[in-house]
Design a protein around this motif. Structure first.
Motif, PDB file in Angstrom:
ATOM      1  N   ILE A 131       2.992 -50.087 -54.893  1.00  0.00           N
ATOM      2  CA  ILE A 131       3.100 -48.674 -54.490  1.00  0.00           C
ATOM      3  C   ILE A 131       1.717 -48.095 -54.193  1.00  0.00           C
ATOM      4  CG2 ILE A 131       3.682 -46.382 -55.373  1.00  0.00           C
ATOM      5  CD1 ILE A 131       6.049 -47.709 -56.826  1.00  0.00           C
ATOM      6  N   MET A 132       0.709 -48.511 -54.969  1.00  0.00           N
ATOM      7  CA  MET A 132      -0.658 -48.053 -54.701  1.00  0.00           C
ATOM      8  C   MET A 132      -1.210 -48.679 -53.423  1.00  0.00           C
ATOM      9  SD  MET A 132      -2.430 -48.085 -58.469  1.00  0.00           S
ATOM     10  CE  MET A 132      -3.939 -47.401 -57.803  1.00  0.00           C
ATOM     11  N   HIS A 133      -0.822 -49.920 -53.130  1.00  0.00           N
ATOM     12  CA  HIS A 133      -1.319 -50.612 -51.947  1.00  0.00           C
ATOM     13  C   HIS A 133      -0.949 -49.869 -50.660  1.00  0.00           C
ATOM     14  CE1 HIS A 133      -3.449 -54.267 -52.777  1.00  0.00           C
ATOM     15  NE2 HIS A 133      -2.547 -54.709 -53.636  1.00  0.00           N
ATOM     16  N   ILE A 134       0.205 -49.248 -50.634  1.00  0.00           N
ATOM     17  CA  ILE A 134       0.684 -48.640 -49.377  1.00  0.00           C
ATOM     18  C   ILE A 134      -0.243 -47.522 -48.910  1.00  0.00           C
ATOM     19  CG2 ILE A 134       2.594 -47.413 -48.277  1.00  0.00           C
ATOM     20  CD1 ILE A 134       4.471 -48.963 -50.210  1.00  0.00           C
ATOM     21  N   PRO A 135      -0.475 -46.474 -49.726  1.00  0.00           N
ATOM     22  CA  PRO A 135      -1.372 -45.414 -49.234  1.00  0.00           C
ATOM     23  C   PRO A 135      -2.830 -45.862 -49.152  1.00  0.00           C
ATOM     24  CG  PRO A 135      -0.727 -44.971 -51.505  1.00  0.00           C
ATOM     25  CD  PRO A 135       0.086 -46.138 -51.054  1.00  0.00           C
ATOM     26  N   GLN A 136      -3.286 -46.656 -50.136  1.00  0.00           N
ATOM     27  CA  GLN A 136      -4.685 -47.078 -50.101  1.00  0.00           C
ATOM     28  C   GLN A 136      -4.946 -48.033 -48.944  1.00  0.00           C
ATOM     29  OE1 GLN A 136      -6.126 -48.597 -53.829  1.00  0.00           O
ATOM     30  NE2 GLN A 136      -5.821 -46.663 -54.922  1.00  0.00           N
ATOM     31  N   GLY A 137      -4.006 -48.922 -48.650  1.00  0.00           N
ATOM     32  CA  GLY A 137      -4.185 -49.834 -47.533  1.00  0.00           C
ATOM     33  C   GLY A 137      -4.315 -49.095 -46.217  1.00  0.00           C
ATOM     34  N   MET A 138      -3.449 -48.087 -46.002  1.00  0.00           N
ATOM     35  CA  MET A 138      -3.509 -47.310 -44.767  1.00  0.00           C
ATOM     36  C   MET A 138      -4.793 -46.478 -44.706  1.00  0.00           C
ATOM     37  SD  MET A 138       0.488 -46.121 -44.648  1.00  0.00           S
ATOM     38  CE  MET A 138       0.371 -45.321 -43.062  1.00  0.00           C
ATOM     39  N   ALA A 139      -5.175 -45.896 -45.846  1.00  0.00           N
ATOM     40  CA  ALA A 139      -6.367 -45.033 -45.858  1.00  0.00           C
ATOM     41  C   ALA A 139      -7.638 -45.855 -45.639  1.00  0.00           C
ATOM     42  CB  ALA A 139      -6.443 -44.279 -47.187  1.00  0.00           C
ATOM     43  N   TYR A 140      -7.768 -46.953 -46.367  1.00  0.00           N
ATOM     44  CA  TYR A 140      -8.973 -47.764 -46.231  1.00  0.00           C
ATOM     45  C   TYR A 140      -8.991 -48.538 -44.920  1.00  0.00           C
ATOM     46  CZ  TYR A 140      -9.887 -46.712 -51.123  1.00  0.00           C
ATOM     47  OH  TYR A 140     -10.135 -46.066 -52.303  1.00  0.00           O
ATOM     48  N   GLY A 141      -7.804 -48.816 -44.360  1.00  0.00           N
ATOM     49  CA  GLY A 141      -7.770 -49.395 -43.027  1.00  0.00           C
ATOM     50  C   GLY A 141      -8.391 -48.453 -42.010  1.00  0.00           C
ATOM     51  N   MET A 142      -8.107 -47.175 -42.144  1.00  0.00           N
ATOM     52  CA  MET A 142      -8.709 -46.170 -41.273  1.00  0.00           C
ATOM     53  C   MET A 142     -10.221 -46.085 -41.488  1.00  0.00           C
ATOM     54  SD  MET A 142      -7.530 -42.189 -40.875  1.00  0.00           S
ATOM     55  CE  MET A 142      -8.102 -41.743 -42.504  1.00  0.00           C
ATOM     56  N   LEU A 143     -10.672 -46.410 -42.718  1.00  0.00           N
ATOM     57  CA  LEU A 143     -12.104 -46.364 -43.024  1.00  0.00           C
ATOM     58  C   LEU A 143     -12.884 -47.421 -42.256  1.00  0.00           C
ATOM     59  CD1 LEU A 143     -14.210 -44.940 -44.812  1.00  0.00           C
ATOM     60  CD2 LEU A 143     -13.696 -46.604 -46.606  1.00  0.00           C
TER      61      LEU A 143
END
Length: 795
Positions: A131-143
């Motif tokens: 569940i943490m991977h979903i928002p963090q993956g999208m956010a850090y992918g944008m980084l």
């Protein structure tokens, strides 16, 4: 020469008698007499302190070796090491299984896996981390400047690969802020490379246009020019080239057993570097919070240029974006601080409240229903493709261009991941192998680069949560990957309307832990000024320069401090603690007293080419400079000789003495010079070698120079407590042709007693060698509580 260290009236002669027996006596069981003798060493006072009662000769190193027959230190040649490694390679079942367990650690982990006790914790932990991977993956992918979906890929593929090769059971592999920032910096530099070409394609697109006149309406096609470039495709190619190169560098390091290289990245360096990198992460996301645009920069002073553009464009702030960002950050912060991290509530929670996922879902739903992009101009994530990416071979031609960035990234992600893995392994009673971890990260990154996943790292926050929720093994990673597979195959398109400001808010709140590292500085200042300096300089270099340059500067500063400490170690003069045979620094222990006409000098480091000059300078400073003393003696003797020449000399001889007289007029007087030959003030210098770890050829040359210089002013040099390696080096370099072996002693106290005996022997006008102990006389020096009591000379 013998001495005894006694306490009060205790002096047990039975010890010396027992030691004179054969070797079998020392191995027999303790008799009742031995027990009584041992108990007699205990203080009869209520405090029960033990006493030291020793009666032994004063040992020079040569006499000690003659009595105890030492061997040589074990040394292994390159040929022996190679043959030993070859003998390990046996074609047997056990050898093959051992090799298999080492290369694929998951076999051993799963072999001991208990489904009944371990599976539940791994499932709960895996769902939580997923569940943490979903928002963090999208956010850090944008980084990384790539589309958010590539962050989801990075949260999926590397986790599965690491499961097979990693030795840590609790770290969460995937996206990490610092690694993503460094990847974004590498992509920006790659876009400016001469070998990278951005191709813009323009096509004519027709669309129907309605034309009306007074009589009728007709539809006519209108031609429009639509242009697009391949920037996103080139970014992906650069990212995959960097990722593959990171894995290749880690593979070489793993095969050559270079896992120790991360020891040069000290905790203050990593802390200052990650805090500086957090400033870059914050800067890259602040524009999304305000809904404005800034140019992207790379290299030195990029933050200055970025904030210049930011404050220039701040009047164009999108109010809706700013409000949504503030609300999102406040909601995430309150839940994390006052619920998830609340010591009263946290133990009652089976899993942390997934506030990031809640923020993502709420932001997506609200943005969809109010049509936030068209109505308010808020930037959204956009289309997220479903399914898994097609395997693609990285562009190997770009690898030379990204070598420096890949090397820095490889070192940083390995250092952070291994540090986190060791902390968690220590908590749970197992060990991780650094070189195997290098191979695991290498295979993970090289394999992931074929599936559009950028360089991966362990996440500090997710790893701690994975352990806290109850994760036992890397089965947790398989569970989280299953959840991410569901998102990639089914749920991905539903996040199309997710505002980018929500992802920016998630990243900014996650930086709180990194910025808290500023709180370490007061304590670091109290503990070590050098570590404080490393932290500050690493931070400033990372902020002012770029991330990779900041890391390089931090490493250079850390190495410089090492060189400084090695080159200029602590030096001191030792004094005897009253009533003991213990010698301590006179500047630390005020009761320590110096031995008359004896200087005990300690240099707390190895003597080699880096430190020889400092060693000689400090020795001359704390004792005397023999060259200056020699010049002063020569000047005094020259002046005395000149004064004699001014007088008429008359010799008066008798059977007992000869006196020089000076005649002035009718008065006859004895000649007395106006100056005296200066006294050095010491007879012996004892070098405490107990802190010398090794000595090289330049160090031996420096010792020979020191011995010769002090010999010219009649000052003897003794060496105490030389380790075997030091003595071997002195033997190889011919040092003992300059200084007799009798001047090496097993302890400082032995050297002091020998020096005192030599001084007493010289005062009695006896003939004794300049160096070494007398051979024709037995001297018994009895000391009580370390203080000389009497000296008996027996011919």
């Amino acid at each position: 020469m013998k001495y005894e260290i006694l306490n009060e009236e205790v002096c047990s002669s039975s010890h010396s008698n027992d030691n004179q027996g054969d070797g079998t006596n020392s191995k027999r069981k303790m008799s009742s007499d031995d027990v009584e003798s041992r108990e007699s060493l205990l203080d009869g006072q209520p405090n029960g302190h033990a006493k030291v009662v020793v009666e032994r000769p004063v040992f020079s190193q040569q006499k000690f070796d003659e009595g105890f027959s030492p061997g040589s230190r074990p040394q292994t040649t390159l040929r022996e090491s190679f043959l030993k490694s070859c003998r390990k390679c046996q074609c047997s079942k056990d050898c093959f299984l051992g090799f298999l367990y080492k290369i694929l650690p998951f076999i051993g982990i799963m072999k001991d896996y208990n489904i009944r006790t371990d599976l539940t914790g791994d499932i709960v932990s895996g769902l939580t981390v997923g569940i943490m991977h979903i928002p963090q993956g999208m956010a850090y992918g944008m980084l990384t400047t790539l589309d958010p979906v590539y962050g989801l890929y990075t949260s999926f593929f590397p986790v599965i690969i690491y499961f097979f090769f990693g030795t840590s059971r609790h770290i969460s592999i995937g996206t990490f802020a610092v690694a993503c920032l460094m990847m974004g910096s590498a992509i920006e530099k790659g876009l400016k490379s001469p070998s990278v070409h951005i191709v813009t394609t323009c096509v004519n697109v027709s669309r129907p246009v309605t034309v009306s006149n007074l009589t009728n309406q007709s539809s006519m096609p209108e031609l429009m020019l639509s242009c697009s470039d391949n920037t996103e495709s080139v970014k992906l190619q650069i990212a995959m080239a960097v990722t593959f190169m990171v894995g290749l560098i880690q593979l070489v390091m793993g095969l050559t057993r270079l896992g120790f290289i991360t020891t040069y990245l000290s905790d203050p360096l990593i802390s200052g570097f990650t805090t500086g990198a957090a400033c870059h992460v914050f800067t890259s996301q602040i524009k999304h919070v305000f809904g404005i645009s800034t140019d992207r920069y790379s290299g030195a002073f990029k933050l200055i240029y970025t904030y210049r553009d930011f404050f220039t464009n701040i009047p164009h702030t999108n109010a809706v974006t700013l409000i949504a960002s503030v609300i999102c950050m406040a909601m995430i912060y309150v839940v994390k601080e006052y619920i998830n991290n609340n010591p009263k509530i946290k133990p009652k929670l089976k899993m942390p409240v997934p506030i990031e996922l809640i923020a993502v879902v709420l932001g997506t739903v609200i943005a969809y229903f109010i049509n936030i992009e068209k109505e308010y101009g808020v930037k959204i994530v956009g289309n997220i493709p479903t399914g898994l990416p097609v395997p693609t071979v990285p562009n190997f031609s770009l690898m030379p261009e990204v070598l420096s960035d890949a090397f820095a990234l490889a070192i940083v992600v390995f250092a952070i991941s291994v540090s986190m893995g060791k902390i968690l392994a220590r908590r749970h009673g197992y060990e991780i192998e650094s070189n195997q971890e290098l191979l695991a990260y290498a295979i993970t990154n090289m394999g992931s680069s074929f599936f559009s996943s950028f360089a991966t790292s362990a996440s500090l926050s997710r790893s701690l949560i994975q352990e806290h929720v109850g994760g036992v093994t890397q089965v947790t990673g398989l569970v989280s990957s299953a959840l991410l597979l569901l998102v990639l195959l089914v749920l991905g398109p539903y996040f199309r309307t997710l505002p980018k400001c929500v992802l920016a808010a998630i990243i900014i709140v996650a930086l709180k832990g990194m910025f808290r590292q500023f709180l370490e500085l007061p304590q670091l200042w109290k503990l070590s000024k050098i570590d404080f300096l490393i932290w500050i300089l690493s931070f400033l270099a990372t902020v002012i320069l770029d991330v990779d340059l900041g890391l390089l500067c931090g490493v250079i500063v850390a190495i410089f401090t090492i060189v400084y400490r090695v080159q200029r170690p602590y030096v001191c003069v030792l004094g005897q603690m009253p009533g003991t045979d213990i010698y301590r620094d006179i500047s630390v222990y005020k009761e320590a007293t110096e031995i008359p006409r004896v200087k005990i000098f300690r240099f707390e480091n190895a003597i080699f080419f880096v430190s020889v000059e400092h060693f000689k300078n400090m020795l001359f400073k704390f004792t005397c400079n023999p060259r200056h003393v020699k010049q002063e003696i020569a000047a005094a003797e020259y002046k005395i000789r000149k004064e004699k020449e001014k007088f008429e000399k008359i010799s008066y001889k008798s059977s007992e003495n000869e006196v020089e007289l000076n005649v002035t007029g009718n008065t006859v007087t004895e000649f007395q010079p106006s100056v005296e030959v200066p006294d050095v003030g010491l007879d012996t210098i004892i070098l405490d070698c107990s802190t010398w770890s090794f000595i090289d050829s330049m160090g031996v040359k420096a010792l020979i120079s020191v011995v010769n210089d002090f010999r010219e002013i009649n000052v003897k040099i003794h060496l105490a407590f030389c380790k075997a390696g030091i003595r071997e080096m002195l033997e190889k370099t011919g040092f003992f042709s300059c200084l007799d072996r009798d001047n090496l002693f097993v302890s400082v106290h032995d050297a002091v007693l020998h020096a005192l005996h030599q001084s007493a022997y010289a005062d009695s006008d006896s003939d004794s060698p300049v160096d070494g102990a007398p051979t024709s006389t037995e001297v018994v020096v009895r000391t009580v509580n370390g203080e000389t009591d009497n000296t008996d000379v027996k011919s």
